[in-house]
Design a protein around this motif. Structure first.
Motif, PDB file in Angstrom:
ATOM      1  N   UNK A  73       4.299   6.375   3.939  1.00  0.00           N
ATOM      2  CA  UNK A  73       3.647   5.824   2.763  1.00  0.00           C
ATOM      3  C   UNK A  73       2.326   5.167   3.151  1.00  0.00           C
ATOM      4  N   UNK A  74       1.363   5.275   2.250  1.00  0.00           N
ATOM      5  CA  UNK A  74       0.092   4.616   2.490  1.00  0.00           C
ATOM      6  C   UNK A  74       0.242   3.105   2.400  1.00  0.00           C
ATOM      7  N   UNK A  75      -0.708   2.393   2.991  1.00  0.00           N
ATOM      8  CA  UNK A  75      -0.683   0.943   2.932  1.00  0.00           C
ATOM      9  C   UNK A  75      -0.913   0.488   1.489  1.00  0.00           C
ATOM     10  N   UNK A  76      -0.387  -0.695   1.175  1.00  0.00           N
ATOM     11  CA  UNK A  76      -0.508  -1.234  -0.172  1.00  0.00           C
ATOM     12  C   UNK A  76      -1.932  -1.621  -0.509  1.00  0.00           C
ATOM     13  N   UNK A  77      -2.181  -1.793  -1.816  1.00  0.00           N
ATOM     14  CA  UNK A  77      -3.517  -2.140  -2.284  1.00  0.00           C
ATOM     15  C   UNK A  77      -3.863  -3.601  -2.028  1.00  0.00           C
ATOM     16  N   UNK A  78      -2.864  -4.429  -1.822  1.00  0.00           N
ATOM     17  CA  UNK A  78      -3.109  -5.846  -1.586  1.00  0.00           C
ATOM     18  C   UNK A  78      -2.059  -6.423  -0.675  1.00  0.00           C
TER      19      UNK A  78
END
Length: 622
Positions: A73-78
């Motif tokens: 999974x990609x890293x979170x937005x915040x």
């Protein structure tokens, strides 16, 4: 619903807690920092342990299952954004997950020695997360969905920590193929292989690391630990082989094939022990001579106590522990044949000291018995090539004897040890050696007597104390400050007085029936407070107070006077068990007219020296 601690929940779900708490720390940080998990599921956020609501069970299980696959999974937005939560809930079919999933599968199949269960686990997980279904990790169990995939019901569940190790191993091997001259990648690969209990493969990686970096102390320490375990196993096999001939060595005239096999097995195991031992000694020396440094200056060099304190190392090996086993496995023949350099070994020993004094180093990681064994071995080794160090060790050992840091039995064992008794005799002289030997023997005899006295005292207390249980309960109710329930009548002082009188008489009769036992406890007075068990002092004070109440005999008077002479004696004689009892007896004396021949303890002590009266008032609070 109820609450449960995170540690207990992980164990309940079947996820093993590793000593480094990696799983626990990871889940804890997600619960406290991501989304609104803390507000919904964490009961208390004040330190450890983390307390959760029962509703968090499915979420925690899913976080454990997801942990090895976070790179999908990609890293979170915040900072508070937890990407897997949103991607699975929204049924995302983005190219990033599918691309990463393809890379995962490709790497897994390139590594032929990868665990089949780990491959099956990956297949089931990818089938679930790439199916496009909407999964809420707070309510839907990913593990249950994985069981519904083809073959999922029969698949053995792996601990996420093990799965994560396989994934990290694949990545490290891919990096190592791109940088074959990097020893750090080899060592990290070995760490993961050892964590997966693939010892031979791990040892092979360590050897490749040492070919690239011969001064890597951590790699040498890992190799030494493996070789030590092999040496221990070889010694067990040697013992089993020797047991086949009742530990008599070789069969002198073997006839049958079985007898020839026994002789061959004895030789084979002896060779294995010797080979593994020498390899361990060499690895341990190389490790300790190249141990990670914490800091260094002109005065001294300070080393990391554990290998895990060094950067880029997850294996924890204690420096003192390794030195102890090196000394225990080192032989004089190794020093004579150059397996270990004498000066290097001496410098290594001195590196554990905090100064240039001749004192023995402080080995806080070892137990007392291990330190004693280490001292004996070091005295023998120092006697070979450093007489000054040997004399310093003997001087400190004798000092410990005189100050009685250890038990008399242990000191006597050390003093009469066949390995160092001759050196101690030469150092002390015959008279001093004999004096110490005799004193330890006497101490052991006194210790045995005190053990017997303590046993008898506990028997007496067990017989006498229950007599006062009813009276004590009345006394505590009467003297308490909180309100008594209306339906529970408060006992009067008169009731307590009669109860105490009956108890005192019964206690006197009980003590009379145990007079032989009591006599063995208290043969004479005065006694030294530090030479008799506290239970015996307790019996003496209790017995004197009870007898003095009924007969005011001279012996009880002397005992009470003796206890009043020392606050320390009173402190040892009045323990938690009988403090209320003594106060209750004093209250009984105050509330009842005693015959003129019986002197109240308070008045009795007041008739003595004022200092003793103050001691009594301070310690007994009469």
């Amino acid at each position: 619903m109820g609450t449960i601690f995170l540690k207990n929940l992980l164990e309940d779900l079947g996820f093993a807690i590793d000593p480094k708490k990696r799983m626990y720390n990871s889940i804890r940080d997600i619960l406290k920092e991501k989304e609104q998990f803390q507000r919904k599921y964490v009961v208390s956020n004040e330190g450890e342990p983390v307390n959760l609501r029962e509703e968090a069970r499915i979420l925690v299980e899913n976080l454990c299952t997801l942990r090895p696959y976070m790179k999908l999974f990609q890293k979170g937005d915040g900072k508070n954004h937890f990407r897997p939560y949103h991607a699975l809930r929204d049924g995302t079919h983005d190219r990033y997950i599918k691309k990463k999933a393809y890379e995962f599968q490709k790497c897994f199949f390139e590594e032929r020695d990868i665990n089949d269960c780990a491959i099956a686990e990956l297949d089931s997980f990818l089938s679930v997360v790439t199916s496009g279904q909407h999964i809420d990790i707070t309510t839907d169990s990913i593990r249950s969905l994985m069981k519904k995939t083809p073959g999922g019901a029969k698949r053995k569940n792996l601990n996420p920590l093990e799965v994560a190790c396989w994934h990290n191993l694949i990545e490290l091997r891919a990096e190592a193929r791109l940088a074959p001259e990097d020893p750090l990648l080899r060592r990290k690969t070995a760490e993961l292989l050892l964590e997966l209990n693939l010892v031979e493969q791990g040892l092979s990686e360590i050897d490749e690391c040492l070919e690239l970096s011969p001064t890597d102390g951590i790699a040498w320490a890992m190799k030494a630990k493996i070789l030590l375990e092999k040496t221990v196993i070889a010694r067990k096999e040697q013992t089993q082989a020797l047991a086949m001939n009742d530990f008599s060595g070789h069969i002198e005239f073997p006839i049958s094939s079985e007898e020839h096999w026994i002789n061959d097995r004895i030789d084979q195991t002896a060779d294995e022990v010797q080979a593994n031992r020498i390899d361990f000694v060499e690895a341990a020396m190389n490790s300790l001579m190249n141990w990670p440094i914490l800091y260094a200056n002109e005065e001294r060099t300070s080393y990391c106590s554990l290998t895990s304190h060094a950067p880029d190392c997850s294996v924890s090996i204690d420096r003192q522990w390794l030195f102890f086993h090196l000394v225990m496995n080192l032989s004089f023949q190794d020093l004579e044949q150059g397996v270990v350099d004498n000066q290097s070994f001496l410098n290594l020993y001195k590196s554990f000291k905090y100064s240039d004094e001749r004192r023995f180093p402080t080995f806080i990681s070892l137990g007392c018995d291990e330190v004693d064994c280490l001292k004996k071995r070091m005295i023998l080794f120092m006697g070979r090539f450093d007489k000054e160090e040997e004399r310093g060790l003997l001087e400190e050992l004798v000092s410990h004897f005189e100050w009685k840091y250890s038990s008399a039995e242990k000191n006597l064992q050390m003093l009469s040890s066949s390995s160092i008794s001759k050196r101690l005799l030469d150092y002390l002289g015959a008279d001093k050696y004999s004096e110490l030997y005799t004193s330890f023997e006497n101490d052991i005899i006194n210790f045995r007597k005190n053990e017997q006295i303590q046993h008898f005292a506990m028997l007496v207390l067990k017989e006498v104390y229950p007599i006062f249980d009813e009276a004590l309960s009345l006394y505590r109710i009467c003297s308490c400050r909180w309100p008594i329930f209306d339906d529970e009548p408060t006992p009067t002082n008169k009731q307590i007085s009669f109860s105490v009188a009956d108890c005192l008489n019964e206690a006197t009769r009980k003590l009379d029936s145990l007079s032989g036992v009591v006599a063995r406890i208290m043969p004479k007075f005065p006694l030294q407070a530090d030479s008799i068990p506290e239970e015996a002092l307790e019996v003496a004070l209790l017995s004197a107070l009870v007898r003095y109440n009924t007969s005011a005999d001279e012996n009880s008077k002397n005992i009470l006077e003796y206890f009043a002479s020392s606050p320390e004696l009173l402190k040892n004689g009045i323990r938690a068990d009988n403090e209320d009892l003594l106060r209750m007896i004093e209250a009984h004396w105050d509330n009842n007219d005693q015959p003129a021949s019986v002197i109240k303890p308070k008045n009795f002590f007041l008739q003595m020296d004022n200092v003793l009266a103050e001691l009594l008032a301070e310690n007994l609070e009469f």
